[in-house]
Design an enzyme around this catalytic site. Structure first.
Site, short mmCIF file in Angstrom:
data_model
loop_
_atom_site.label_atom_id
_atom_site.label_comp_id
_atom_site.label_asym_id
_atom_site.label_seq_id
_atom_site.Cartn_x
_atom_site.Cartn_y
_atom_site.Cartn_z
CD GLU A 34 -3.02 -0.75 2.45
OE1 GLU A 34 -2.99 0.25 3.07
OE2 GLU A 34 -4.05 -1.58 2.43
CG ASP A 64 -4.16 8.94 7.22
OD1 ASP A 64 -4.39 7.59 7.38
OD2 ASP A 64 -4.34 9.51 6.04
CE1 TYR A 119 -7.26 -1.32 6.59
CE2 TYR A 119 -6.05 -0.96 4.90
CZ TYR A 119 -6.39 -1.01 6.24
OH TYR A 119 -5.30 -0.34 6.96
#
Length: 263
Positions: A49, A60, A175
């Site tokens: 990734e 994030d 994911y």
């Protein structure tokens, strides 16, 4: 079947779980980032990734945010991220690369142009965290038409009513975000992850990999054992931030991969 599908088919045939590693493209600079990325397959990484630096990475935590800031300060752009992928592809035609980031840089580049450039650079899949299924026409469907997988995130808040929309048009793998919150903010717990992964797998034939909150080989083994593999990002990026030499970062990655593959 593209490189991602081929890799997961190989792993299934071998009875192994996948180990996916995230690094920020261009952190701390182009050359050192490329050195790490080039070393990932030999360290046991099955899928790379590659983070796309962005000024406002809302999903994030501080570790990834700072990595993006370092990359941007070193002159990293979307074009240079794709250039890094092209350099990697000169020596590796087999390892899948998933570009992970936000839609703004892609939109600014132009979707059609981006997809052509990404395909030419050897990008196999996209994770674009701020494009929900309701916006599939923006990028997801054009990407699929170009043979680029579009990988969707499922989270602990993705209930049974929402899950079909998340899985619609998803390809490559799913994911599963093991915690509620930003990257690097908590530790994944297999006893909580296992039932959620089983619920997702009951609704799709795609592999399910688990990310967020994995920091050591034991956790990689435990979490990978609940799914088709695991993802580690912040813990790797933190070592790059600490200035560790590439060989030390890659040794740490190899230990994580060994844990995941032992699941």
């Amino acid at each position: 079947m593209g490189r991602i599908g081929e890799r997961f088919a190989e792993l299934e045939a071998e009875g192994r779980k996948a180990f996916v590693a995230y690094v920020m493209a261009g952190d701390p600079d182009f050359d050192r980032s490329l050195e790490v990325v080039r070393g990932l397959p030999a360290a046991g990484v099955d899928v790379i990734e590659l983070g796309l630096p962005f000024t406002d990475p809302m999903a994030d935590g501080p570790t990834i945010q700072l990595a993006g800031q370092r990359a941007l300060a070193a002159g990293m752009t979307l074009k240079r991220t794709l250039a890094l992928a092209r350099e990697f592809r000169k020596g590796d035609r087999a390892t899948p690369i998933v570009l992970m980031g936000y839609y703004n840089p892609i939109f600014s580049h132009g979707v059609d142009r981006f997809l052509r450039d990404a395909k030419a650079a050897g990008i196999d899949g996209l994770i674009v965290v701020d494009l929900p299924p309701e916006e599939d026409a923006e990028l997801c469907l054009p990407a699929l038409a170009q043979g680029i997988d579009f990988i969707r995130l499922a989270t602990p808040t993705t209930d049974d009513a929402r899950l079909p929309a998340v899985l619609r048009n998803t390809s490559g793998f799913v994911y599963y975000v093991s915690i509620t919150g930003i990257t690097g903010s908590a530790v994944a717990e297999a006893r909580e992850v296992g039932p959620e992964v089983a619920r997702i797998k009951a609704a799709t034939d795609l592999p399910v990999v688990v990310g967020f909150g994995i920091r050591d080989p034991e956790a990689a083994k435990e979490i990978a054992g609940t799914a088709d593999g695991c993802v580690v990002g912040s813990a790797i990026v933190a070592r790059i931030a600490d200035g560790e030499p590439a060989e030390d970062v890659l040794a740490y990655v190899a230990a994580l991969a060994k844990g995941a593959h032992a699941a």
